[in-house]
Enzyme design. Structure first.
Site, PDB file in Angstrom:
ATOM      1  N   GLN A 101       0.832  -1.203   0.000  1.00 41.02           N
ATOM      2  CA  GLN A 101       0.000   0.000   0.000  1.00 41.02           C
ATOM      3  C   GLN A 101       0.864   1.250   0.000  1.00 41.02           C
ATOM      4  O   GLN A 101       1.669   1.457   0.910  1.00 41.02           O
ATOM      5  CB  GLN A 101      -0.919   0.017   1.224  1.00 41.02           C
ATOM      6  CG  GLN A 101      -1.905   1.176   1.236  1.00 41.02           C
ATOM      7  CD  GLN A 101      -2.788   1.162   2.466  1.00 41.02           C
ATOM      8  OE1 GLN A 101      -2.357   1.590   3.534  1.00 41.02           O
ATOM      9  NE2 GLN A 101      -4.016   0.683   2.337  1.00 41.02           N
ATOM     10  N   GLY A 102       0.716   2.108  -1.005  1.00 40.67           N
ATOM     11  CA  GLY A 102       1.448   3.369  -1.109  1.00 40.67           C
ATOM     12  C   GLY A 102       0.530   4.542  -0.836  1.00 40.67           C
ATOM     13  O   GLY A 102       0.161   5.271  -1.773  1.00 40.67           O
ATOM     14  N   GLU A 129     -10.158  -1.790   5.132  1.00 39.22           N
ATOM     15  CA  GLU A 129      -9.029  -1.870   6.057  1.00 39.22           C
ATOM     16  C   GLU A 129      -9.496  -1.772   7.503  1.00 39.22           C
ATOM     17  O   GLU A 129      -8.990  -2.461   8.390  1.00 39.22           O
ATOM     18  CB  GLU A 129      -8.024  -0.758   5.748  1.00 39.22           C
ATOM     19  CG  GLU A 129      -6.741  -0.844   6.544  1.00 39.22           C
ATOM     20  CD  GLU A 129      -5.717   0.180   6.104  1.00 39.22           C
ATOM     21  OE1 GLU A 129      -4.539   0.024   6.485  1.00 39.22           O
ATOM     22  OE2 GLU A 129      -6.068   1.131   5.391  1.00 39.22           O
ATOM     23  N   SER A 162       4.090  -1.374   3.792  1.00 41.03           N
ATOM     24  CA  SER A 162       4.265  -2.742   4.287  1.00 41.03           C
ATOM     25  C   SER A 162       4.598  -3.709   3.158  1.00 41.03           C
ATOM     26  O   SER A 162       3.906  -3.752   2.139  1.00 41.03           O
ATOM     27  CB  SER A 162       2.985  -3.215   4.990  1.00 41.03           C
ATOM     28  OG  SER A 162       2.643  -2.347   6.053  1.00 41.03           O
TER      29      SER A 162
END
Length: 387
Positions: free
Chosen positions: A128-129, A249, A163
């Site tokens: 995830q950016g 999320e 991550s």
């Protein structure tokens, strides 16, 4: 939701238990926790086993490659795999819990065909950016720039706390396609892209955590070309798509962890009885409070999963309520583990010690507790927007 189980659901549980009993012994030994390439291989091996057995994407819609299972079947699956000690999503939690569900909900048929099956089969890993050095909690203040050039976006900027970037094939990337101005508030002008991590101009620099692990990284993007076809949703509509990602999320991504925490709580009680700390009435009271806490969180989880099913698979605002309380309950759980361990709580080779250190990040990751309180206050309680 109805908390009793039907005969069909109990039959599903029995089949799953039988499969787990046969399949888990076939897994190779668990790799070193700090060896992420080996952990990727271990996690993807398990994911392929799930896929071959028909358990991958159990609750995903059939149109997205899943089985379209009911919320109750999904919860039974999580309960039984955790009780059996089966691996969780591991290195591909972003692909399975965030990016994949977002693409299933917002992607085109071509995008779903391209990306969802490799996620379910364990062929590809996502990271995830979102966060940036100067835009963490204030996600909408991100500065990574994407300029349209023909059939590509040219992306320049950096991300942090990414991550598993070092083992990922793809990144769910937020970029700014319209500069902030008086006419363009910061929540507009954002676009959601799927970034191939092997593209020229992508540099990954691992970050070492307090516990010595390196599952986080900085990602630097130097004029990286990303095809326009990798855009999920419309240009400049990325904030809305991001809210879909964050709802997964916060709403359903932590479901398996609640089951794991309940198991840890039982292990803490057993350890306290064994080492003599069970005689501490304050400790027993704290364990009792935590038991009530996680029982309530499990019921809230059941409700959130059911609401997500009724909402077309996208979790609702109950995810913020859950995430807010779960983050703090997890910290309290592992603070209690330190009391049970005594001096051994300083041993970094102990799983509970590592979990205690990692629990510190839970009130920050996936939206800080302050953000969750604002969401609850404004969108659930109807209070005036904070300044």
């Amino acid at each position: 939701m109805d908390l009793t189980y039907t005969e069909e659901e109990e039959a599903f549980r029995a089949r799953l238990r039988e499969w787990l009993a046969v399949s888990l012994p076939k897994l190779p030994p668990k790799p070193d926790p700090l060896d992420w390439p080996a952990r990727r291989a271990y996690d993807t091996t398990w994911q392929r086993m799930l896929y071959d057995a028909g358990y991958a994407g159990l609750h995903w819609p059939e149109a997205a490659g899943g089985r379209g299972a009911t919320p109750t079947q999904h919860l039974i699956y999580l309960e039984e795999t955790e009780k059996a000690g089966a691996p969780y999503v591991g290195a591909n939690f972003v692909g399975l819990l965030h990016a994949g569900p977002t693409i299933a909900a917002e992607g085109t048929p071509e995008q779903r065909a391209r990306w969802l099956l490799p996620v379910l089969r364990g062929d590809e890993i996502w990271c995830q950016g979102f966060s940036e050095p100067d835009a963490g909690s204030d996600l909408a203040a991100l500065r990574t720039r994407a300029v349209r050039d023909g059939d590509d976006y040219v992306v320049t900027g950096s991300k942090i706390w990414t991550s598993h970037a070092e083992v990922a094939d793809w990144c769910e990337l937020l970029v700014r396609t319209e500069p902030i101005s008086e006419a363009v508030p910061k929540h507009r002008g954002i676009t959601w892209l799927a970034l191939p991590m092997d593209a020229p101009g992508v540099t990954v620099r691992p970050l070492r955590t307090l516990a010595g692990s390196a599952e986080f990284a900085e990602v630097f993007l130097d004029e990286v070309r990303v095809p326009v076809g990798n855009r999920v949703g419309a240009e400049n509509d990325g904030w809305r798509v991001t809210m879909v990602t964050l709802s997964f999320e916060r709403g359903t991504a932590f479901v398996g962890e609640v089951v794991a925490c309940r198991r840890t709580l039982a292990e803490l009680a057993a350890a306290a009885k064994e080492n003599g700390r069970w005689d501490d009435s304050a400790l027993r009271r704290q364990l009792g409070l935590l038991n009530a806490e996680f029982t309530a969180l499990w019921r809230l989880t059941q409700w959130n999963v059911s609401e997500a099913e009724r909402g077309g698979g996208v979790p609702g605002l109950g995810g913020s309520v859950f995430k807010l309380r779960y983050s703090h309950a997890r910290q309290e759980l592992y603070d209690t583990a330190a009391r049970v361990l005594g001096p051994d709580c300083l041993d970094l080779d102990h799983d509970w010690t590592l979990d205690r250190l990692s629990s510190l990040s839970y009130t920050i990751a996936a939206g800080t507790s302050q953000i969750q309180r604002n969401i609850v206050a404004e969108r659930i309680l109807g209070l005036p927007k904070g300044r």
